[in-house]
Design an enzyme around this catalytic site. Structure first.
Site, PDB file in Angstrom:
ATOM      1  N   LYS A  13       0.841  -1.184  -0.054  1.00  0.00           N
ATOM      2  CA  LYS A  13      -0.148   0.025  -0.081  1.00  0.00           C
ATOM      3  C   LYS A  13       1.028   1.134  -0.023  1.00  0.00           C
ATOM      4  O   LYS A  13       0.594   2.012  -0.675  1.00  0.00           O
ATOM      5  CB  LYS A  13      -0.914   0.050   0.974  1.00  0.00           C
ATOM      6  CG  LYS A  13      -1.996  -1.210   1.290  1.00  0.00           C
ATOM      7  CD  LYS A  13      -2.639  -1.074   2.269  1.00  0.00           C
ATOM      8  CE  LYS A  13      -2.046  -1.198   3.663  1.00  0.00           C
ATOM      9  NZ  LYS A  13      -1.373  -2.558   3.921  1.00  0.00           N
ATOM     10  N   ARG A  87      -9.983   0.551   8.738  1.00  0.00           N
ATOM     11  CA  ARG A  87      -9.405  -0.879   8.933  1.00  0.00           C
ATOM     12  C   ARG A  87     -10.260  -1.835   9.678  1.00  0.00           C
ATOM     13  O   ARG A  87     -10.030  -2.846   9.949  1.00  0.00           O
ATOM     14  CB  ARG A  87      -8.273  -0.890   9.809  1.00  0.00           C
ATOM     15  CG  ARG A  87      -6.834  -1.555   9.169  1.00  0.00           C
ATOM     16  CD  ARG A  87      -5.806  -1.166  10.202  1.00  0.00           C
ATOM     17  NE  ARG A  87      -4.790  -1.880  10.107  1.00  0.00           N
ATOM     18  CZ  ARG A  87      -3.748  -1.421   9.363  1.00  0.00           C
ATOM     19  NH1 ARG A  87      -3.593  -0.315   9.015  1.00  0.00           N
ATOM     20  NH2 ARG A  87      -2.472  -2.056   9.289  1.00  0.00           N
ATOM     21  N   ARG A 126      11.502  -5.818   4.737  1.00  0.00           N
ATOM     22  CA  ARG A 126      11.356  -4.559   4.600  1.00  0.00           C
ATOM     23  C   ARG A 126      12.562  -3.751   5.758  1.00  0.00           C
ATOM     24  O   ARG A 126      12.449  -4.087   6.798  1.00  0.00           O
ATOM     25  CB  ARG A 126      10.186  -4.139   4.975  1.00  0.00           C
ATOM     26  CG  ARG A 126       9.887  -2.558   5.105  1.00  0.00           C
ATOM     27  CD  ARG A 126       8.409  -1.924   5.101  1.00  0.00           C
ATOM     28  NE  ARG A 126       8.012  -2.578   6.424  1.00  0.00           N
ATOM     29  CZ  ARG A 126       6.407  -2.626   6.030  1.00  0.00           C
ATOM     30  NH1 ARG A 126       5.784  -2.085   5.656  1.00  0.00           N
ATOM     31  NH2 ARG A 126       5.823  -3.459   7.307  1.00  0.00           N
ATOM     32  N   ARG A 159      11.192  -2.177  11.219  1.00  0.00           N
ATOM     33  CA  ARG A 159      10.207  -1.688  12.091  1.00  0.00           C
ATOM     34  C   ARG A 159       9.854  -2.981  13.149  1.00  0.00           C
ATOM     35  O   ARG A 159      10.159  -3.976  12.990  1.00  0.00           O
ATOM     36  CB  ARG A 159       8.888  -1.695  11.234  1.00  0.00           C
ATOM     37  CG  ARG A 159       8.597  -0.172  10.881  1.00  0.00           C
ATOM     38  CD  ARG A 159       7.399  -0.111   9.833  1.00  0.00           C
ATOM     39  NE  ARG A 159       6.172  -0.905  10.248  1.00  0.00           N
ATOM     40  CZ  ARG A 159       5.005  -0.870   9.585  1.00  0.00           C
ATOM     41  NH1 ARG A 159       5.090  -0.098   8.519  1.00  0.00           N
ATOM     42  NH2 ARG A 159       3.977  -1.528   9.836  1.00  0.00           N
ATOM     43  N   ARG A 170      -0.798  -9.662  12.746  1.00  0.00           N
ATOM     44  CA  ARG A 170      -1.232  -8.695  12.038  1.00  0.00           C
ATOM     45  C   ARG A 170      -2.033  -9.463  10.934  1.00  0.00           C
ATOM     46  O   ARG A 170      -3.241  -8.930  10.690  1.00  0.00           O
ATOM     47  CB  ARG A 170      -0.114  -7.907  11.520  1.00  0.00           C
ATOM     48  CG  ARG A 170       0.594  -6.849  12.379  1.00  0.00           C
ATOM     49  CD  ARG A 170       1.826  -6.349  12.135  1.00  0.00           C
ATOM     50  NE  ARG A 170       1.895  -5.650  11.021  1.00  0.00           N
ATOM     51  CZ  ARG A 170       3.048  -4.843  10.209  1.00  0.00           C
ATOM     52  NH1 ARG A 170       4.160  -5.625  10.382  1.00  0.00           N
ATOM     53  NH2 ARG A 170       2.789  -4.464   9.198  1.00  0.00           N
TER      54      ARG A 170
HETATM   55  P1  AP5 Z   1       4.880  -1.658   1.683  1.00  0.00           P
HETATM   56  O1  AP5 Z   1       4.528  -1.066   0.536  1.00  0.00           O
HETATM   57  O2  AP5 Z   1       5.633  -0.973   2.886  1.00  0.00           O
HETATM   58  O3  AP5 Z   1       3.445  -2.473   2.192  1.00  0.00           O
HETATM   59  P2  AP5 Z   1       2.376  -1.873   3.396  1.00  0.00           P
HETATM   60  O4  AP5 Z   1       0.895  -2.539   2.747  1.00  0.00           O
HETATM   61  O5  AP5 Z   1       2.279  -0.315   3.178  1.00  0.00           O
HETATM   62  O6  AP5 Z   1       2.585  -2.664   4.538  1.00  0.00           O
HETATM   63  P3  AP5 Z   1       2.443  -2.222   5.947  1.00  0.00           P
HETATM   64  O7  AP5 Z   1       3.305  -3.188   6.794  1.00  0.00           O
HETATM   65  O8  AP5 Z   1       3.013  -0.804   6.281  1.00  0.00           O
HETATM   66  O9  AP5 Z   1       0.986  -2.197   6.196  1.00  0.00           O
HETATM   67  P4  AP5 Z   1       0.124  -2.334   7.363  1.00  0.00           P
HETATM   68  O10 AP5 Z   1      -1.099  -2.203   7.222  1.00  0.00           O
HETATM   69  O11 AP5 Z   1       0.494  -3.624   8.299  1.00  0.00           O
HETATM   70  O12 AP5 Z   1       1.026  -1.338   8.516  1.00  0.00           O
HETATM   71  P5  AP5 Z   1       0.433   0.102   8.920  1.00  0.00           P
HETATM   72  O13 AP5 Z   1       1.679   0.669   8.990  1.00  0.00           O
HETATM   73  O14 AP5 Z   1      -0.889   0.717   8.212  1.00  0.00           O
HETATM   74  O15 AP5 Z   1       5.581  -2.774   1.375  1.00  0.00           O
HETATM   75  C1  AP5 Z   1       6.232  -4.029   2.055  1.00  0.00           C
HETATM   76  C2  AP5 Z   1       7.567  -4.234   1.600  1.00  0.00           C
HETATM   77  O16 AP5 Z   1       7.500  -5.063   0.572  1.00  0.00           O
HETATM   78  C3  AP5 Z   1       8.593  -2.908   1.445  1.00  0.00           C
HETATM   79  O17 AP5 Z   1       9.918  -3.633   1.633  1.00  0.00           O
HETATM   80  C4  AP5 Z   1       8.564  -3.086  -0.070  1.00  0.00           C
HETATM   81  O18 AP5 Z   1       9.670  -2.696  -0.716  1.00  0.00           O
HETATM   82  C5  AP5 Z   1       8.043  -4.109  -0.743  1.00  0.00           C
HETATM   83  N1  AP5 Z   1       7.225  -4.203  -1.752  1.00  0.00           N
HETATM   84  C6  AP5 Z   1       6.273  -3.602  -2.083  1.00  0.00           C
HETATM   85  N2  AP5 Z   1       5.318  -3.886  -3.056  1.00  0.00           N
HETATM   86  C7  AP5 Z   1       6.135  -5.091  -3.464  1.00  0.00           C
HETATM   87  C8  AP5 Z   1       5.850  -5.568  -4.750  1.00  0.00           C
HETATM   88  N3  AP5 Z   1       4.925  -5.434  -5.602  1.00  0.00           N
HETATM   89  N4  AP5 Z   1       6.914  -6.371  -5.132  1.00  0.00           N
HETATM   90  C9  AP5 Z   1       8.065  -6.723  -4.339  1.00  0.00           C
HETATM   91  N5  AP5 Z   1       8.326  -6.137  -3.115  1.00  0.00           N
HETATM   92  C10 AP5 Z   1       7.321  -5.020  -2.805  1.00  0.00           C
HETATM   93  O19 AP5 Z   1      -0.042  -0.136  10.456  1.00  0.00           O
HETATM   94  C11 AP5 Z   1       1.045  -0.526  11.457  1.00  0.00           C
HETATM   95  C12 AP5 Z   1       0.213  -0.477  12.872  1.00  0.00           C
HETATM   96  O20 AP5 Z   1      -0.421   0.564  13.236  1.00  0.00           O
HETATM   97  C13 AP5 Z   1      -1.044  -1.656  12.633  1.00  0.00           C
HETATM   98  O21 AP5 Z   1      -0.476  -2.820  12.917  1.00  0.00           O
HETATM   99  C14 AP5 Z   1      -1.781  -1.161  14.043  1.00  0.00           C
HETATM  100  O22 AP5 Z   1      -1.385  -1.390  15.303  1.00  0.00           O
HETATM  101  C15 AP5 Z   1      -1.693   0.394  13.732  1.00  0.00           C
HETATM  102  N6  AP5 Z   1      -2.521   0.913  12.715  1.00  0.00           N
HETATM  103  C16 AP5 Z   1      -2.378   1.619  11.474  1.00  0.00           C
HETATM  104  N7  AP5 Z   1      -3.432   1.974  11.025  1.00  0.00           N
HETATM  105  C17 AP5 Z   1      -4.597   1.560  11.844  1.00  0.00           C
HETATM  106  C18 AP5 Z   1      -5.984   1.643  12.137  1.00  0.00           C
HETATM  107  N8  AP5 Z   1      -6.650   2.363  10.849  1.00  0.00           N
HETATM  108  N9  AP5 Z   1      -6.829   1.358  13.095  1.00  0.00           N
HETATM  109  C19 AP5 Z   1      -6.247   0.529  13.951  1.00  0.00           C
HETATM  110  N10 AP5 Z   1      -4.499   0.497  14.104  1.00  0.00           N
HETATM  111  C20 AP5 Z   1      -4.132   0.874  13.162  1.00  0.00           C
END
Ligand code: AP5
Length: 217
Positions: A13, A87, A126, A159, A170
């Protein structure tokens, strides 16, 4: 354009949002990035969120909704792309209410679909820059020099919630609490599914294809 980008942890994302921002000039609103900033600044919200984030649990809805609502309704005219929010169904309902009050609506809902084994490989590999937030991968998106950010030379970090054990939690929470959000949107919108198991450029091309058509409709 107002876009909701859904997808499992590690679906890509954040990576695709950067591309979307560059092409369509919208604001990137990532609930995870905002929470990490709050933590880095040591705010009350950041302190409250810490234990949930580090164990892979969702932060309670009331904290998240309050944090996101203002940013979303105050976004400038070009619109936004939401990353990691909503979410839960409750968050999606609250978002709808906030948008309705601001006389705004969602234009596109995209869902990045990815297999669990791909998620695990992407997240555990990552690395990110603590200074500018740039994201890399030890195999798929390597920095020019091992372990340091291309933009500012800072040492890359992993992270705390990117360990295998936390990623599995997760993913569990994603299936239980976030998959129902996809069904919620399916009742109101055309949800565009994108095969996100492919490489970054292929996913980007599929995403632009959909958004270009919507933008010119
Ligand atoms: P990346 O683009 O970083 O993936 P992402 O989908 O953004 O992954 P996140 O881990 O950031 O998502 P998440 O939803 O778990 O975490 P968030 O920060 O929102 O890509 C991942 C890796 O793959 C990278 O190394 C990239 O280079 C590589 N890559 C990407 N695309 C690729 C491809 N096509 N091919 C190959 N490699 C690729 O949330 C973290 C925490 O915050 C949650 O667990 C929760 O505790 C809290 N939180 C956040 N939002 C909320 C909410 N709305 N409600 C409640 N809690 C929340």
């Amino acid at each position: 354009m107002r876009i909701v980008l859904l997808g499992a942890p590690g679906a890509g994302k954040g990576t695709q949002c950067k591309e979307i921002v560059e092409r369509y000039g919208v604001l990137h609103l990532s609930s995870g990035d905002i929470l990490r900033r709050e933590r880095a600044q040591g705010t009350e919200l950041g302190k409250k969120a810490q234990r949930y984030m580090d164990s892979g649990e969702l932060v309670p809805d009331e904290l998240i909704v309050e944090m996101m609502a203002g940013a979303i309704t105050n976004a400038p005219g070009a619109g936004f792309v939401l990353d990691g929010f909503p979410r839960t169904v409750r968050q999606a309902e609250e978002l709808d209410k906030a948008l309705e009050q601001a006389d705004r609506k969602i234009d596109a809902v995209l869902n990045l679909e990815v297999d669990d084994d791909v998620v695990l490989e992407r997240i555990t590999g990552r690395r990110s820059c603590p200074k500018c937030g740039a994201v890399y991968h030890i195999h798929n998106m390597k920095p020019k020099n091992d372990g340091v950010c291309d933009k500012n030379g800072t040492e890359l970090v992993q992270r705390p919630d990117d360990t295998e054990e936390v990623v599995k939690n997760r993913l569990r929470n994603y299936y239980q609490q976030t998959m129902p959000v996809v069904d919620y949107y399916r009742k109101k919108h055309n949800v565009y599914g994108i095969d996100a198991n492919r490489d970054v450029d292929q996913v980007k091309a599929a995403t632009f294809d959909i958004l270009d058509k919507l933008a010119s409709a």
